[in-house]
Scaffold this motif. Structure first.
Motif, PDB file in Angstrom:
ATOM      1  N   ALA A 178     -10.706   3.652  -5.035  1.00 52.84           N
ATOM      2  CA  ALA A 178      -9.352   4.046  -5.418  1.00 52.84           C
ATOM      3  C   ALA A 178      -8.428   4.040  -4.203  1.00 52.84           C
ATOM      4  N   THR A 179      -8.919   4.548  -3.081  1.00 57.19           N
ATOM      5  CA  THR A 179      -8.126   4.568  -1.851  1.00 57.19           C
ATOM      6  C   THR A 179      -7.849   3.158  -1.357  1.00 57.19           C
ATOM      7  N   GLU A 180      -8.858   2.281  -1.471  1.00 58.86           N
ATOM      8  CA  GLU A 180      -8.702   0.884  -1.060  1.00 58.86           C
ATOM      9  C   GLU A 180      -7.610   0.190  -1.884  1.00 58.86           C
ATOM     10  N   LEU A 181      -7.605   0.410  -3.182  1.00 56.26           N
ATOM     11  CA  LEU A 181      -6.586  -0.200  -4.048  1.00 56.26           C
ATOM     12  C   LEU A 181      -5.207   0.375  -3.763  1.00 56.26           C
ATOM     13  N   PHE A 182      -5.151   1.664  -3.454  1.00 53.70           N
ATOM     14  CA  PHE A 182      -3.852   2.282  -3.138  1.00 53.70           C
ATOM     15  C   PHE A 182      -3.258   1.649  -1.879  1.00 53.70           C
ATOM     16  N   ASP A 183      -4.093   1.461  -0.853  1.00 44.31           N
ATOM     17  CA  ASP A 183      -3.618   0.818   0.383  1.00 44.31           C
ATOM     18  C   ASP A 183      -3.195  -0.617   0.115  1.00 44.31           C
ATOM     19  N   GLU A 184      -3.937  -1.316  -0.749  1.00 43.98           N
ATOM     20  CA  GLU A 184      -3.587  -2.691  -1.115  1.00 43.98           C
ATOM     21  C   GLU A 184      -2.229  -2.731  -1.805  1.00 43.98           C
ATOM     22  N   MET A 185      -1.982  -1.766  -2.664  1.00 44.66           N
ATOM     23  CA  MET A 185      -0.704  -1.700  -3.372  1.00 44.66           C
ATOM     24  C   MET A 185       0.457  -1.548  -2.393  1.00 44.66           C
ATOM     25  N   LEU A 186       0.269  -0.680  -1.407  1.00 44.96           N
ATOM     26  CA  LEU A 186       1.320  -0.473  -0.408  1.00 44.96           C
ATOM     27  C   LEU A 186       1.567  -1.740   0.399  1.00 44.96           C
ATOM     28  N   ARG A 187       0.506  -2.448   0.766  1.00 42.49           N
ATOM     29  CA  ARG A 187       0.653  -3.696   1.513  1.00 42.49           C
ATOM     30  C   ARG A 187       1.364  -4.763   0.687  1.00 42.49           C
ATOM     31  N   SER A 188       1.204  -4.687  -0.644  1.00 49.62           N
ATOM     32  CA  SER A 188       1.846  -5.666  -1.533  1.00 49.62           C
ATOM     33  C   SER A 188       3.323  -5.374  -1.739  1.00 49.62           C
ATOM     34  N   GLY A 189       3.785  -4.267  -1.182  1.00 55.87           N
ATOM     35  CA  GLY A 189       5.198  -3.929  -1.286  1.00 55.87           C
ATOM     36  C   GLY A 189       5.565  -3.095  -2.492  1.00 55.87           C
ATOM     37  N   HIS A 190       4.571  -2.580  -3.218  1.00 55.90           N
ATOM     38  CA  HIS A 190       4.841  -1.738  -4.380  1.00 55.90           C
ATOM     39  C   HIS A 190       4.862  -0.272  -3.956  1.00 55.90           C
ATOM     40  N   LYS A 191       5.946   0.391  -4.241  1.00 57.04           N
ATOM     41  CA  LYS A 191       6.054   1.807  -3.900  1.00 57.04           C
ATOM     42  C   LYS A 191       5.552   2.665  -5.048  1.00 57.04           C
ATOM     43  N   PRO A 192       4.751   3.686  -4.735  1.00 59.97           N
ATOM     44  CA  PRO A 192       4.249   4.553  -5.810  1.00 59.97           C
ATOM     45  C   PRO A 192       5.400   5.267  -6.511  1.00 59.97           C
ATOM     46  N   ASP A 193       5.328   5.354  -7.834  1.00 67.88           N
ATOM     47  CA  ASP A 193       6.333   6.087  -8.590  1.00 67.88           C
ATOM     48  C   ASP A 193       5.772   7.465  -8.945  1.00 67.88           C
ATOM     49  N   PHE A 194       6.536   8.215  -9.728  1.00 69.09           N
ATOM     50  CA  PHE A 194       6.115   9.581 -10.073  1.00 69.09           C
ATOM     51  C   PHE A 194       4.787   9.571 -10.819  1.00 69.09           C
ATOM     52  N   MET A 195       4.625   8.645 -11.770  1.00 72.00           N
ATOM     53  CA  MET A 195       3.398   8.594 -12.556  1.00 72.00           C
ATOM     54  C   MET A 195       2.191   8.255 -11.692  1.00 72.00           C
ATOM     55  N   MET A 196       2.378   7.345 -10.743  1.00 66.64           N
ATOM     56  CA  MET A 196       1.285   7.001  -9.828  1.00 66.64           C
ATOM     57  C   MET A 196       0.840   8.228  -9.038  1.00 66.64           C
ATOM     58  N   HIS A 197       1.817   8.989  -8.525  1.00 68.32           N
ATOM     59  CA  HIS A 197       1.482  10.205  -7.784  1.00 68.32           C
ATOM     60  C   HIS A 197       0.701  11.185  -8.668  1.00 68.32           C
ATOM     61  N   HIS A 198       1.151  11.331  -9.899  1.00 67.15           N
ATOM     62  CA  HIS A 198       0.489  12.266 -10.803  1.00 67.15           C
ATOM     63  C   HIS A 198      -0.951  11.827 -11.080  1.00 67.15           C
ATOM     64  N   ILE A 199      -1.147  10.534 -11.305  1.00 70.49           N
ATOM     65  CA  ILE A 199      -2.489  10.017 -11.563  1.00 70.49           C
ATOM     66  C   ILE A 199      -3.405  10.275 -10.369  1.00 70.49           C
ATOM     67  N   MET A 200      -2.883  10.074  -9.172  1.00 75.18           N
ATOM     68  CA  MET A 200      -3.703  10.241  -7.979  1.00 75.18           C
ATOM     69  C   MET A 200      -4.013  11.718  -7.715  1.00 75.18           C
ATOM     70  N   ILE A 201      -3.030  12.585  -7.919  1.00 78.64           N
ATOM     71  CA  ILE A 201      -3.277  14.019  -7.746  1.00 78.64           C
ATOM     72  C   ILE A 201      -4.351  14.476  -8.716  1.00 78.64           C
ATOM     73  N   SER A 202      -4.177  14.098  -9.983  1.00 79.18           N
ATOM     74  CA  SER A 202      -5.142  14.479 -11.011  1.00 79.18           C
ATOM     75  C   SER A 202      -6.511  13.872 -10.748  1.00 79.18           C
ATOM     76  N   GLY A 203      -6.529  12.596 -10.367  1.00 79.92           N
ATOM     77  CA  GLY A 203      -7.785  11.891 -10.142  1.00 79.92           C
ATOM     78  C   GLY A 203      -8.573  12.445  -8.973  1.00 79.92           C
ATOM     79  N   PHE A 204      -7.891  12.704  -7.867  1.00 78.24           N
ATOM     80  CA  PHE A 204      -8.589  13.225  -6.696  1.00 78.24           C
ATOM     81  C   PHE A 204      -9.119  14.640  -6.928  1.00 78.24           C
ATOM     82  N   VAL A 205      -8.354  15.455  -7.673  1.00 73.21           N
ATOM     83  CA  VAL A 205      -8.847  16.789  -8.013  1.00 73.21           C
ATOM     84  C   VAL A 205     -10.098  16.674  -8.865  1.00 73.21           C
ATOM     85  N   GLN A 206     -10.060  15.780  -9.849  1.00 75.96           N
ATOM     86  CA  GLN A 206     -11.207  15.585 -10.738  1.00 75.96           C
ATOM     87  C   GLN A 206     -12.421  15.071  -9.977  1.00 75.96           C
TER      88      GLN A 206
END
Length: 604
Positions: free
Chosen positions: A352-380
């Motif tokens: 998950a962390t690898e894909l997140f870094d890849e997304m940033l390198r691709s120029g895609h900025k995380p939106d509110f939903m992405m942040h929520h998914i990651m907060i929820s996912g990492f807690v889980q």
């Protein structure tokens, strides 16, 4: 509509308004004879001042316009056009004024203005008033037919469409059906917008079958695109009628003279993915290619989400990679959100962390939903520190966490040791952000305080929760009652138990068992048996552990006959004796000379 007063204005006297009567008549109507034989020929007075006062507007601009252009056929257009401005609010009383104006021959200038008026009345929350005014105008039109009177042709297909939309938004489906049927009676031919509104209404009402029948009656060769077919296909898919959707897909070219487009296929692909039939959905990609229908990111994301839902995350990632290599569809924030969320769900934090870094390198900025998914996912996934770090970064980037995000973080921290200070810090952040704890927050905090053995904080949180109007859940009561029983505060546990009826929440077997066990430990056997009888009378079916607790109480009371009756009930409900209870009962019934009666229950 008439201009709202801007500051204080002086109203002309009523007689000065009377001379404006002719200015408010609809241009399609001939000017009436304003003299009245019953009042000696005095001009008929229009209650303009009364209308202006009720609408909080000034008629001065109308008077000034008339004084400059004596022969201007001014009509009511000026009156209605100003009230249609965005800063004017249409109240229920103003809707009544429209009817009164109509009685004096004052109407909107044409069907476009009339349609805008109907739309604004509906958007103001007065769909019923819009319905009445619409039919009032239609009836006035009917009065003038063949006589040169009436309102002209304000009620046309466009104004009907506007009212249909307003009725659909307030879910008044009965009036929608009446209006759609009336259009044909009035000699109006519904256009593609009418059909679109009605088809959409039928599909959202789980009446895709009726929508399909209506579609067969429409000549789609006169419409501009395939949207009507797509609406019905989407409705069929949402009802799980994929075979009917596929049949309609095949019939579109010959029967309706249209070619399916990307949206058509997206609806069906989504339908199959929701049913877990991802293989069928994937095969549709071949059909799209053969027919020259291009994929879009919705197609790609739908299939990736479908694969992830059935656990084929690896296949989803491979499909994403291959699609990006073969087309220009290289993914977006939604794509990465689906994949990252899926990997976090399986606790694969590294991927998950690898894909997140890849997304940033691709120029895609995380939106509110992405942040929520990651907060929820990492807690889980057990990565509470990473979740807190993401939340901190989210705030730095200008995103505001909502109560749901804070609840997830608090819940994650509540499962960690020495997290009291961190939880209080989050609560302070919520307060600074103007967010108030909700029922989920309180339930989490109550569980956390009971786990720490802080009974005073538990009680304070519970009382504060009730005071703020949040309804405790069955879990809340279970935690509180268990905590008080564990600390030998039986009276307080029973008080909380009795308060459950005030909130309408019925105790379950678990709560009854906690209390019965506590009463047994306190050697209050009669009260324990009485509570069990209350439980059964309330319709709660006892489980094996509850039966075993009550049998132990009956043993202490030496109530052999009651024990035998209870064993019969236990057998009927499929309950089973545990080893300790079985040993105790064998000894008890043997000494009481009742072992023969007990033997038939031993198998249970």
């Amino acid at each position: 509509m008439i201009l709202l007063s801007r500051g204080r204005r002086n109203f002309h006297d009523v007689s000065s308004f009377c001379s404006l009567a002719s200015l408010f008549r609809h241009p399609s109507r001939p000017k009436e004879n304003t003299s009245d034989s019953n009042n000696g020929g005095n001009p008929r007075k229009i209650p303009l001042l009364k209308w202006c006062q009720r609408c909080n507007i000034s008629a001065a601009p109308i008077h000034q316009q008339n004084s400059r252009h004596q022969d201007l056929d001014f009509s009511g257009s000026f009156v209605f056009s100003d009230l249609l401005k965005n800063d004017h609010v249409i109240t229920s009383d103003i809707c009544d004024v429209f009817v009164e104006m109509g009685e004096f021959g004052v109407f909107p200038s044409g069907p476009i203005q009339f349609g805008r008026l109907i739309s604004k009345i509906c958007r103001s929350g007065h769909a019923e008033k819009a319905w009445k005014y619409f039919h009032f105008v239609k009836n006035k039109e009917g009065e003038g037919e063949g006589e040169g009177e009436g309102t002209g042709s304000l009620v046309d297909v466009r104004s009907c469409n506007t009212l249909l939309i307003g009725l659909n938004n307030c879910r008044d489906f009965e009036k929608m059906n009446i209006l759609f049927s009336s259009m044909k009676d009035w000699g109006m031919c519904p256009d593609e917008f009418t059909h679109g509104i009605v088809l959409n209404h039928l599909c959202k009402s789980n009446r895709a079958g009726d929508a399909l029948k209506l579609l067969d009656k429409i000549d789609l060769r006169t419409t501009s695109d395939i949207i009507l077919c797509n609406t019905v296909i989407n409705g069929l898919c949402k009802e799980g009628r994929l075979e009917d959707a596929m049949k309609l897909l095949s019939e579109i070219p010959q029967k309706y003279g249209r070619q399916p487009n990307t949206e058509t296929y997206n609806c069906i692909i989504n339908g199959y993915c929701k049913l877990g039939e991802v293989d069928v959905a994937t095969k549709l990609l071949v059909r799209m290619k053969d027919e020259g229908v291009p994929l879009d990111m919705i197609t790609v994301n739908t299939l990736i989400d479908g694969m992830c839902r059935i656990g084929n995350i690896g296949s989803a990632l491979m499909f994403f990679r291959s699609t990006a290599a073969d087309t220009s569809l290289s993914g977006n924030v939604v794509t990465y959100s689906i994949l990252i969320g899926a990997y976090l769900h399986t606790k694969n934090v590294n991927k998950a962390t690898e894909l997140f870094d890849e997304m940033l390198r691709s120029g895609h900025k995380p939106d509110f939903m992405m942040h929520h998914i990651m907060i929820s996912g990492f807690v889980q996934a057990g990565g509470i520190d990473k979740a807190c770090s993401i939340a901190s970064q989210m705030r730095k980037e200008g995103f505001q966490l909502d109560v749901r995000d804070y609840n997830i973080l608090i819940n994650g921290l509540s499962k960690c040791k020495n997290s009291n200070k961190k939880i209080h810090k989050l609560l302070e952040e919520m307060n600074v952000a103007g967010l108030k704890p909700d029922g989920v927050t309180y339930n989490t905090l109550i569980f956390f305080s009971t786990k720490r053995g802080d009974i005073s904080t538990t009680n304070r949180l519970f009382n504060d929760m009730v005071r703020r109007g949040y309804k405790p859940t069955l879990v809340t009561y279970g935690i509180l009652i268990h905590d008080h029983c564990k600390t030998a505060k039986l009276d307080e546990a029973m008080r909380i138990f009795r308060s459950m009826s005030e909130t309408g929440i019925r105790p379950n077997n678990a709560i009854y068992s906690i209390l019965i066990n506590c009463l047994k430990n306190e050697k209050k056997f009669d009260e324990a048996v009485s509570l069990f009888e209350e439980m059964c009378a309330g319709g709660v079916v006892p489980k094996s552990n509850t039966y075993n607790l009550v049998l132990a109480c009956l043993h202490e009371r030496n109530s052999v006959e009651e024990a035998l009756r209870l064993l019969e009930s236990m057998e009927e409900n499929g309950g089973k004796l545990n080893c300790n209870t079985l040993k105790t009962l064998v000894e008890w019934f043997s000494s009481a000379g009742q072992i023969d009666k007990f033997k038939r229950f031993i198998h249970a």
